[in-house]
Structure formats: structure tokens, C-alpha cells
Design a protein around this motif. Structure first.
Motif, PDB file in Angstrom:
ATOM      1  N   PHE A  26      -4.904  -2.903   3.671  1.00 17.99           N
ATOM      2  CA  PHE A  26      -3.818  -2.209   2.964  1.00 17.99           C
ATOM      3  C   PHE A  26      -2.901  -1.479   3.955  1.00 17.99           C
ATOM      4  N   HIS A  27      -3.507  -0.722   4.850  1.00 24.16           N
ATOM      5  CA  HIS A  27      -2.685   0.045   5.785  1.00 24.16           C
ATOM      6  C   HIS A  27      -2.052  -0.863   6.846  1.00 24.16           C
ATOM      7  N   PRO A  35      -9.105  -1.071   2.474  1.00 25.05           N
ATOM      8  CA  PRO A  35      -8.118  -0.077   2.960  1.00 25.05           C
ATOM      9  C   PRO A  35      -7.555  -0.424   4.338  1.00 25.05           C
ATOM     10  N   MET A  65       0.277  -5.511  -0.161  1.00 26.81           N
ATOM     11  CA  MET A  65      -0.226  -4.190  -0.562  1.00 26.81           C
ATOM     12  C   MET A  65      -0.572  -4.175  -2.049  1.00 26.81           C
ATOM     13  N   VAL A 108      -3.831  -6.008  -2.602  1.00 25.19           N
ATOM     14  CA  VAL A 108      -4.997  -5.208  -2.197  1.00 25.19           C
ATOM     15  C   VAL A 108      -5.272  -4.116  -3.234  1.00 25.19           C
ATOM     16  N   LEU A 109      -4.196  -3.475  -3.702  1.00 27.47           N
ATOM     17  CA  LEU A 109      -4.369  -2.408  -4.703  1.00 27.47           C
ATOM     18  C   LEU A 109      -5.044  -2.956  -5.954  1.00 27.47           C
ATOM     19  N   THR A 153       1.009  -1.887   5.401  1.00 27.75           N
ATOM     20  CA  THR A 153       1.989  -0.792   5.443  1.00 27.75           C
ATOM     21  C   THR A 153       2.677  -0.742   6.802  1.00 27.75           C
TER      22      THR A 153
END
Lengths: 173, 499
Positions: A62-63, A59, A15, A18-19, A66
Motif C-alpha cells: 500500500f505504501h 501495508p 492502493m 490493497v484497501l 503511495t
């Protein structure tokens, strides 16, 4: 075999990566929307396709991290002795369902950015309906499993007896 | 009935306030010790705990801020509702509810800092977590009191008798009711008003959704079409803020729920761990129903304004009051307004409770090894003092300078999440979680959240600083714990981690 804490840590690093990637890449003017031209206290998304072109599929990744993180974290709550192949399969299955539905939300959203007029399904545009109905439901799977498997992996009769024994010991050491 | 709309709404709010006072008096008879005052003697039934958990999660935000966010930014904020309800509760109950309850019983813990001390054996962890809670409580309390007074003033100004009522008078009235039932009944009064609030929100959620759908001839599909024609992003899954901001909120709210002290403390109050099996589905159901209110009002008001049916609002937070005043049946509007007061008060009283615990129990224990004598009396005094200070901060913010509330507001959800979620979640599920990691993470999360607020910084793509703080906290916590030598745990904690 990796321990759940390793998957948790790897997901967090993913994460963060990616950020960093999406923040250091091109950021369009309307990255987080812009004020409505005539209506106060209201913003609009503006040029969605331009925004989508800038963030690409970051995104989605990213998710996905998560969801992996949350699943592995919850798996840590299951005692090692209870991490049977069946329990592992349930957790992997939940993660697979959640990521598959997340993919349906994401790719229908990206298709809506480039395609013709988006279809209305069950009162909302298709990607939104995926989110509202399937996405929301898929995320409750851990809660459902908690209730379903409560007496086997959360708080069994043996756990209860052990806890009562501990309480008795603490009161009368 | 339409002619008496304002009177009906005021009557509903008045009845609710009287009910609060009655609950306070009733609860006083059940409050004999500090343990009763702070954790209800750890003897609450599953329905009360369920509704207390979900209604203290939602606060006035669900009634005012949530619909306002949907009105302003489309569906972006819906990811908060999805993550809290669908992921947050499951995660919180799997990872912390059972062991928090067990430690509370074995160690006689009354607060979250007590639990953290029991797990880490570190007074620094207890002190830092108590200070974090106290700062957050002041910010939350000031905003809750201000919101309550502003809503009361708006309602009263609609009547001939109280047309000129001042904000100060409204702060005094609403704070007085809050103080009365919190001081007399402690957390017992708080959770039973939560019960009322939760029931109101579930019923109101269902009725408001039906009202919102009935406004449009074509139902939600018509509202969606209006929004799609105006700005497609609004009604697509990520709203106007876009995917990165929405996904960051998902993480912050879903994972961060476990670090909210007013929610986690409620997990210590049930009479048996076994009840958790029932508490989870009731909590989830309650939150989903309330979230439907949040979403449907926001979407309906945005579509009504963009469809030229309703005049534009001057502030997004007017979405819910405007909708209720214009489109809802007067009785439904009255019930929802009473529910709004209930929501604000139930969050405020929860915060008052943990704030008072921090002052008279946690901080003295961390600094001098024992809490104050006669904790119950001091808890009541601390509750009054905290309320009065918060009311002054609220008035100062409104009339003079809102920087203080903004700064304290930074110690809201994001700071609680970043400071406490990793420490609690990993501490209760991973033996290597180290006290040093806990101290570093609480400190760093305060610095990040406070730093972003003071320096006025923001992140690209609308990503919340609270998300960044939570991500950094988790990474730091795991890395430091891996680097530290494994700590020898107390025997009782060691055995609880095995259960």
C-alpha cells in the motif's frame, strides 16, 4: 512508454485494491489498538504479532504504491521538454531510495513482531529509528531536488522571460 | 522564578495579544484594497511567506492535539508530521505554487475559487469550492475559538483574581483580539503574526526537545525502554493504531496539503515565483522543528505516566499543558503558551480571511458574475460576522450540543484535501483535467465526508474516511477527465501550463 498520469492512475488503483483486500480479509479485534486497561485517554497496540499476521505485507504494498503515486505526480510538474534522461534518472533514483528505506522500516518492524527484544538505536527501537532518521530524510529528496534544480526544471530564465511577455500581453493585448 | 510561574505565563500571553493588536494597527496602514486584504498585494518576502505557510499548516493542533495524539496512540500520528513536512511541501510547491502565483498575477485572482475558475472556466467549480471553503471555515473557526477560550480560561483560573472567570468571558476576550487585528489588518496582519508564531515555534521546538530528553537520566533511550516494556507497539513506527491507519494518514496529510485553501492561498502572496526556491527549505525546517515539539512532549508524557512518575491525565490533550506546567522552565512555558495562542490565532485568521473572500467575492461572482462593490468594507464586515457566528457555534457546542461542531469539523482537513487537492493538482499540471470532473469530485468528496460523519460509519483498520474520500476523488477525477473531450483552454492559462 507510459505517461506519468498512467502511473499515477495505476498507483491509485493499486492502493484501492490493497484497501479492498485488507478490509475484506480477517480483521482482528485490536486492528486499530484498544483502550489501556488502567490509564484513561490512552490506547495500546495490544497483540502486535496477531495484528501483523492478519494484515501480512499488504501495508508494505500500500505504501509502496503511495510513494510511486507521489513521485509520478511530482514528475507531472516537470514540462515534457525538460523530462530529459537525467531528470528521469533522478526521479527513478529518488523513488528507489524511498522504497528501499521504506522496506527497511517495514521488514525491521515485522522482524520486531516475531523476534527477540528489539534493539534501541539512537534513542529509539531500530524500526522507529529507520523511520525517524532515514525515512524522514528520504522523503525530503523531492524538496531538495526542487531547490537544487529550480532554475533548470521549475522556473528557468526563459520561463521568467516568457511569463513577463505574457504579463505584458495581458496588460496591453 | 518558579513561584511566579502562572504570572510569567500570563504575561507572555498578554504580551502576545498586545502584539497582535499592534500588528493589526500597523497592517491597517498597508491595507488599501481588497487585494491587500486578501492576498497582501502579492508582495510578501520569502521569510514571511515561509513562516506563514508552515505556521498556518500547523495551527493549535501542533501544540495541543499533536502531543495529545502521541500520548494517546504512540507514534501513529508521527506519519502526519513526516508526510506534511517531508513530502507535502515539496509536492505542493512542485505542483501548484508556481502556477497559482502566475494565474493570480495574470488574472488578478484573490482566492482559490478565483484560480479554479480561471483554470476550468466554470462558475459551478467556483461556487462549489467557495461553499466547501465556507463550511470548512465555520467548523475550523468554531473549534479554534473554543480551544483558545478554554486555554485562556485554564490559565486565568490559576490566578486568584480570575479564579471564577467564565468561558463566555474568555470567548469574548479572545475573539475580540482576533476580530480586531483581522478586521484592521486583513491578511497582512495575519501573515506577520504568523511570522511571530513561526519563530516562537522553531525556538520552542528546540528547547522543548532538550527539556524532554533531560527529564530522563538515559535520555530518549530510557523513555523508549519504558514504552517498550509497557506496550511495544506504542514506540514502534506505526503506534497503537497500526500500519494501515498510519499509512492512510500519510497519504491524506502529505497529498492533501496541496488542497488546504489557507495554505495554498499563501502561495499566491509572494512577490516573485523565484522566491519559492528559498521558501521550501525554510518552511520544511520550521515544520520539522515544530514537529519535534509535538513528538517529544507526547513520548515524554506517555513514558512519565507509564513509568509512574506522573499521574495519568484525564484527557490526552492535557499532555502539552501538563508537561509545560510541570517540567519546563517557567519562561519557556510562557513562550510556548504564547506560541499556542499564536498558533490558534494564525490559523483562525487565515480561515477568517478565506471565509470572508468566499462570502463577499467568490459566491457573488459565481452567482451574479461580479463581486460586491467596495469589497474592502464588505470584507471587514464579513470578517466580524463570521467571527461572531463561529463564537456562537463554539459556545453552543460547549454548553448545549457538540453535534454541530462535529459535523462542521467533518469539513476540515479531509474534506479540503478530497475536494480541492485533485482539482488543483491535476488541473494545474494536466491539460485533460475537465470542469465536469472538478464539479463531480467536489460534490462526491462532500458527500463521502459528510455521510461518514452523519451515519457514524468507520472503516476497518482505523483507516480515516478522509483518506477514502481523497482516494476516490483522485480516481474519479482522472477517470472522468479521460472520458470527457479535452477542453480548449484560455490562451493565458494554456501558456501558463506550458511554463
Amino acid at each position: 512508454m507510459p505517461q506519468p498520469i498512467h502511473i499515477v492512475f495505476a498507483s491509485l488503483i493499486g492502493m484501492a485494491a490493497v484497501l479492498i483486500a485488507v478490509s475484506t480479509g480477517p480483521v482482528p479485534d485490536n486492528a486499530a489498538g484498544l483502550a489501556h486497561a488502567t490509564v484513561a485517554a490512552m490506547s495500546i497496540g495490544g497483540d502486535g504479532p496477531a495484528r501483523a499476521a492478519a494484515h501480512g505485507h499488504w501495508p508494505f504494498l500500500f505504501h509502496s504504491f503511495t510513494l510511486m503515486f507521489a513521485g509520478a505526480l511530482i514528475y507531472m510538474a516537470v514540462r515534457p521538454a525538460d523530462r530529459t534522461p537525467t531528470v528521469r534518472r533522478v526521479f527513478v533514483g529518488i523513488a528507489a531510495v524511498q522504497i528501499a528505506i521504506w522496506a527497511a522500516i517495514w521488514f525491521s518492524y515485522m522482524a520486531a513482531q516475531s523476534g527477540p527484544q528489539v534493539a534501541i538505536v539512537l534513542g529509539f527501537p531500530l524500526p522507529t529509528s529507520w523511520m525517524l532518521y532515514a525515512g524522514w530524510a528520504s522523503l525530503t529528496l523531492h524538496s531538495l531536488y526542487y531547490c537544487f534544480a529550480f532554475r533548470s526544471i521549475v522556473f528557468s530564465d526563459a520561463d521568467e522571460a516568457e511569463f513577463q511577455a505574457l504579463l505584458a500581453e495581458m496588460k496591453d493585448p | 522564578m518558579e513561584a511566579y510561574r502562572q504570572e510569567i505565563i500570563l504575561a507572555c500571553v498578554g504580551v502576545y495579544m498586545v502584539l497582535c493588536i499592534a500588528v493589526g494597527l500597523w497592517a491597517m496602514r498597508r491595507t488599501h484594497s481588497a487585494d491587500d486584504f486578501f492576498v497582501a498585494g502579492k508582495n510578501l518576502g520569502p521569510l514571511v511567506v515561509s513562516l506563514a505557510v508552515f505556521s498556518s499548516t500547523l495551527s493549535g493542533f501542533g501544540f495541543v492535539g499533536g502531543p495529545g495524539l502521541v500520548y494517546a496512540t504512540g507514534l501513529s500520528s508521527f506519519w502526519m508530521a513526516i508526510s506534511i513536512s517531508a513530502l507535502g511541501y515539496g509536492l505542493g510547491f512542485f505542483l501548484i505554487a508556481k502556477r497559482i502565483r502566475m494565474i493570480a498575477e495574470v488574472r488578478g485572482a484573490m482566492s482559490l475559487p478565483d484560480i479554479l475558475f480561471a483554470r476550468y472556466g466554470s462558475e459551478a467549480t467556483r461556487l462549489l469550492s467557495a461553499i466547501t471553503i465556507l463550511l470548512g471555515v465555520m467548523g475550523y473557526m468554531a473549534t479554534q475559538i473554543l480551544a483558545m477560550a478554554l486555554v485562556l480560561q485554564t490559565l486565568l483560573q490559576g490566578t486568584a483574581m480570575f479564579a471564577d472567570i467564565s468561558l463566555v468571558a474568555c470567548v469574548v476576550v479572545s475573539s475580540a483580539v482576533l476580530i480586531f487585528y483581522c478586521v484592521t489588518g486583513g491578511i497582512v496582519a495575519s501573515v506577520y503574526t504568523d511570522l511571530v508564531q513561526g519563530l516562537i515555534m522553531i525556538v520552542a521546538g528546540a528547547l522543548v526537545v532538550l527539556t524532554a530528553i533531560s527529564i530522563f537520566d538515559g535520555g530518549m533511550a530510557e523513555a523508549s525502554t519504558i514504552l517498550l516494556e509497557s506496550d511495544p507497539e506504542t514506540v514502534l513506527p506505526f503506534g497503537t493504531l497500526g500500519p494501515m491507519a498510519s499509512m492512510a494518514w500519510f497519504f491524506l496529510f502529505g497529498i492533501g496539503l496541496a488542497g488546504q485553501p489557507h495554505v495554498a492561498t499563501k502561495m499566491m502572496m509572494n512577490r516573485s515565483v523565484r522566491d519559492n526556491r528559498v521558501i521550501v527549505p525554510i518552511t520544511l525546517f520550521g515544520y520539522v522543528m515544530a514537529a519535534l515539539l509535538w513528538i517529544s512532549i507526547g513520548i515524554a508524557m506517555r513514558a512519565l505516566v507509564l513509568g509512574d512518575v506522573h499521574l495519568p491525565l484525564t484527557a490526552a490533550d492535557q499532555a502539552a499543558p501538563e508537561f509545560l506546567n510541570t517540567y519546563a522552565h517557567p519562561l519557556l512555558a510562557g513562550i510556548v503558551f504564547a506560541g499556542l495562542f499564536a498558533a490558534i490565532m494564525s490559523t483562525a485568521d487565515g480561515f477568517l480571511n478565506i471565509g470572508a473572500a468566499a462570502i463577499i467575492h467568490d459566491i457573488p461572482r459565481a452567482l451574479r458574475g461580479r463581486s460586491l462593490n467596495n469589497e474592502l468594507m464588505w470584507a471587514r464586515i464579513a470578517t466580524v460576522v463570521l467571527s461572531v457566528i463561529a463564537a456562537f457555534i463554539a459556545l453552543y457546542a460547549f454548553y448545549i450540543n457538540d453535534t454541530l461542531v462535529a459535523l462542521l469539523g467533518a469539513f476540515g482537513w479531509g474534506t479540503f484535501a478530497a475536494a480541492l487537492a485533485p482539482v488543483l493538482i491535476l488541473g494545474l499540471n494536466w491539460r485533460r483535467a475537465s470542469p465536469r470532473a472538478a464539479v463531480v469530485v467536489i460534490t462526491v468528496s462532500l458527500v463521502i465526508n459528510f455521510g461518514f460523519q452523519v451515519l457514524g460509519m468507520s472503516l476497518p483498520w482505523g483507516v480515516s474516511p478522509g483518506f477514502l474520500a481523497l482516494l476516490v476523488s483522485f480516481i474519479l477525477f482522472i477517470a472522468i477527465s479521460f472520458l470527457d473531450k479535452p477542453q480548449k483552454l484560455d490562451r493565458d492559462i494554456d501558456r501558463i501550463l506550458d511554463l
